[in-house]
Design a protein around this motif. Structure first.
Motif, PDB file in Angstrom:
ATOM      1  N   UNK A 335       5.608  36.496 -52.870  1.00  0.00           N
ATOM      2  CA  UNK A 335       5.520  37.636 -51.949  1.00  0.00           C
ATOM      3  C   UNK A 335       6.311  38.888 -52.293  1.00  0.00           C
ATOM      4  N   UNK A 336       5.610  39.997 -52.008  1.00  0.00           N
ATOM      5  CA  UNK A 336       6.193  41.000 -52.604  1.00  0.00           C
ATOM      6  C   UNK A 336       6.788  42.068 -51.362  1.00  0.00           C
ATOM      7  N   UNK A 337       7.828  42.948 -51.629  1.00  0.00           N
ATOM      8  CA  UNK A 337       8.582  43.624 -50.747  1.00  0.00           C
ATOM      9  C   UNK A 337       9.105  44.640 -51.458  1.00  0.00           C
ATOM     10  N   UNK A 338       9.445  45.754 -50.751  1.00  0.00           N
ATOM     11  CA  UNK A 338      10.121  47.042 -51.317  1.00  0.00           C
ATOM     12  C   UNK A 338      11.589  46.802 -50.940  1.00  0.00           C
ATOM     13  N   UNK A 339      12.249  45.802 -50.025  1.00  0.00           N
ATOM     14  CA  UNK A 339      13.515  45.599 -49.849  1.00  0.00           C
ATOM     15  C   UNK A 339      13.786  43.987 -49.687  1.00  0.00           C
ATOM     16  N   UNK A 340      14.891  43.635 -50.491  1.00  0.00           N
ATOM     17  CA  UNK A 340      15.084  42.265 -50.173  1.00  0.00           C
ATOM     18  C   UNK A 340      15.488  41.798 -48.594  1.00  0.00           C
ATOM     19  N   UNK A 341      16.205  42.813 -48.116  1.00  0.00           N
ATOM     20  CA  UNK A 341      16.993  42.499 -46.763  1.00  0.00           C
ATOM     21  C   UNK A 341      15.934  42.342 -45.879  1.00  0.00           C
ATOM     22  N   UNK A 342      14.425  42.789 -46.130  1.00  0.00           N
ATOM     23  CA  UNK A 342      13.441  42.330 -45.007  1.00  0.00           C
ATOM     24  C   UNK A 342      12.753  41.069 -45.181  1.00  0.00           C
ATOM     25  N   UNK A 343      13.280  40.424 -46.165  1.00  0.00           N
ATOM     26  CA  UNK A 343      12.514  38.992 -46.188  1.00  0.00           C
ATOM     27  C   UNK A 343      13.897  37.968 -45.914  1.00  0.00           C
ATOM     28  N   UNK A 344      13.670  37.248 -44.889  1.00  0.00           N
ATOM     29  CA  UNK A 344      14.673  36.031 -44.747  1.00  0.00           C
ATOM     30  C   UNK A 344      14.611  35.038 -45.647  1.00  0.00           C
ATOM     31  N   UNK A 345      15.643  34.572 -46.236  1.00  0.00           N
ATOM     32  CA  UNK A 345      15.627  33.354 -47.130  1.00  0.00           C
ATOM     33  C   UNK A 345      15.981  32.134 -46.217  1.00  0.00           C
ATOM     34  N   UNK A 346      14.771  31.460 -46.243  1.00  0.00           N
ATOM     35  CA  UNK A 346      15.016  30.207 -45.218  1.00  0.00           C
ATOM     36  C   UNK A 346      15.307  28.917 -46.027  1.00  0.00           C
ATOM     37  N   UNK A 347      15.330  28.896 -47.190  1.00  0.00           N
ATOM     38  CA  UNK A 347      15.737  27.668 -47.942  1.00  0.00           C
ATOM     39  C   UNK A 347      16.254  28.246 -49.610  1.00  0.00           C
ATOM     40  N   UNK A 348      17.448  28.363 -49.791  1.00  0.00           N
ATOM     41  CA  UNK A 348      17.694  28.971 -50.946  1.00  0.00           C
ATOM     42  C   UNK A 348      17.304  28.290 -52.219  1.00  0.00           C
ATOM     43  N   UNK A 349      17.149  26.859 -51.891  1.00  0.00           N
ATOM     44  CA  UNK A 349      16.741  25.972 -53.099  1.00  0.00           C
ATOM     45  C   UNK A 349      15.508  26.252 -53.746  1.00  0.00           C
ATOM     46  N   UNK A 350      14.533  26.479 -52.852  1.00  0.00           N
ATOM     47  CA  UNK A 350      13.297  26.743 -53.393  1.00  0.00           C
ATOM     48  C   UNK A 350      12.711  28.035 -53.316  1.00  0.00           C
ATOM     49  N   UNK A 351      13.961  28.908 -53.520  1.00  0.00           N
ATOM     50  CA  UNK A 351      13.346  30.513 -53.453  1.00  0.00           C
ATOM     51  C   UNK A 351      13.918  31.017 -54.902  1.00  0.00           C
TER      52      UNK A 351
END
Ligand code: ATP
Ligand code: MG
Length: 364
Positions: A335-351
């Motif tokens: 996934x691409x985004x201009x801002x990290x804050x706009x993407x919820x990280x639901x599982x940090x292990x697989x991110x």
């Protein structure tokens, strides 16, 4: 599971050199405008489909002042996790070379089969808005992956159509036009059966994902398939014969698989007239998720989902919902985004997260 394990790019668009080691879950690429985010998505799509969604000319893809670009990927198969497949494309101004596991391949088919990738971009609502070509591409993606026969029928059909249209355009004698009718009909009927079967299998999944993403919309029968010839046609060969004069006036073949379409309807109305722009984007998400789920069920392998500029696509609640569904379905997503804050990280292990600036990437 099918997973895009590694990606390596050289001289692609503004990217001189980049290596990604992807995770099986969320892969997030963050950067400002013109950083090169879409270029990364475009490179993966090009590997998977053989074509760019932005430009048909190699010149545009090759980094300025260089003479060729290379995309290379390692794929882990769902059926044998020990087995790593290597696929690559090298493009120069003059030619394109395709490689698979160290060998040159002539057509893109084998690479496409081993890399089932779906794409969502800020332009994806065009699937509802524009002409039927993009909807046929959507439907044929599924037919191509699920039916061994489809690609052969499609090639035979295209060849017969091209020859018939050539004869019509050049005003060749009638028998030279009609020489192609039986091949056209034979393959059109096979393509038609594969497409119909595919859409009727897809429909229940589509209803489920529409309900998950847009519970406010009532949906019963969403897809109406159009074969590319009048509904009440009993004898397709006869239809071609009856339409010979009209075809020769037009200089091309009016009816056939090349004119097929899908109509999407809600409460008896065309989707485009009922859905807001945001809902249209959600509907396209539902279509892709339905396709991904059916693919997983039939082929026992997940697809890989590319989403360019996710925040431009959806509001916060729907972004969350979509990411949740991708995680539940165990779909690797890039996934691409201009801002990290706009993407919820639901599982940090697989991110995994990368930043990109001026075509240079850095993992954080
Ligand atoms: N062949 C090329 N050689 C060098 N640079 C190129 C080439 N093609 C495009 N570019 C440049 O690459 C940059 C990145 O474009 P891209 O569309 O990938 O950015 P982006 O991060 O998706 O931006 P946005 O957030 O605006 O969508 C642009 O500045 C573009 O001018
Ligand atoms: Mg972009």
């Amino acid at each position: 599971m099918t997973q895009l394990n590694r990606l390596s790019l050289q001289n692609f668009r503004n990217c001189e050199s980049a290596q990604f080691n992807f995770s099986s879950g969320l892969n997030l690429i963050v950067g400002d405008n013109a950083a090169g985010k879409t270029a990364i998505i475009e490179a993966i799509w090009l590997l998977a489909s053989g074509r760019s969604f932005r430009s048909q000319q190699s010149k545009q893809l090759i980094r300025h002042h260089t003479d060729n670009c290379v995309m290379f990927a390692e794929i882990i198969s769902s059926h044998n996790t020990e087995q790593v497949q290597k696929v690559g494309i090298q493009k120069s101004l003059e030619q394109t070379n395709l490689r698979m596991d160290g060998e040159t391949v002539k057509t893109h088919g084998p690479i496409a089969k081993s890399l089932p990738v779906q794409l969502l971009t800020p332009e994806s609502h065009k699937l509802l808005e524009e002409g039927p070509k993009i909807r046929r591409q959507f439907m044929d993606w599924g037919c191509f992956h699920q039916s061994e026969e489809f690609i052969l029928c499609w090639r035979h059909y295209q060849k017969a159509l091209k020859q018939r249209n050539h004869a019509l355009k050049k005003k060749l004698p009638q028998d030279q036009v009609q020489l192609w009718d039986s091949a056209l009909v034979e393959n059109a009927l096979k393509i038609d059966a594969i497409r119909q079967a595919y859409l009727s299998e897809l429909e229940p999944y589509l209803v489920t994902f529409c309900q998950a993403l847009m519970p406010e919309i009532e949906i019963e029968e969403a897809c109406q398939y159009r074969a590319g010839w009048p509904k009440n046609t009993e004898d397709l060969l006869k239809l071609y014969q009856l339409n010979y004069t009209k075809d020769s006036q037009l200089g091309h073949t009016q009816y056939g698989s090349h004119r097929a379409d899908i109509r999407f309807k809600f409460a008896q109305q065309e989707a485009i007239n009922v859905l807001s722009r945001g809902q249209q984007k959600l509907f396209v998400c539902a279509l892709l998720l339905a396709q991904a789920s059916l693919h997983e069920k039939v082929l026992n392998e997940p697809v890989i989902m590319l989403i360019d500029d996710l925040p431009a696509e959806l509001d916060e609640a729907h972004r969350h919902k979509l990411l949740e569904l991708l995680q539940i379905l165990k779909i690797q997503h890039i996934i691409t985004s201009t801002s990290m804050q706009l993407i919820p990280i639901l599982n940090s292990e697989t991110t995994r997260v990368w930043t990109i600036a001026g075509g240079s990437i850095e993992q954080i």
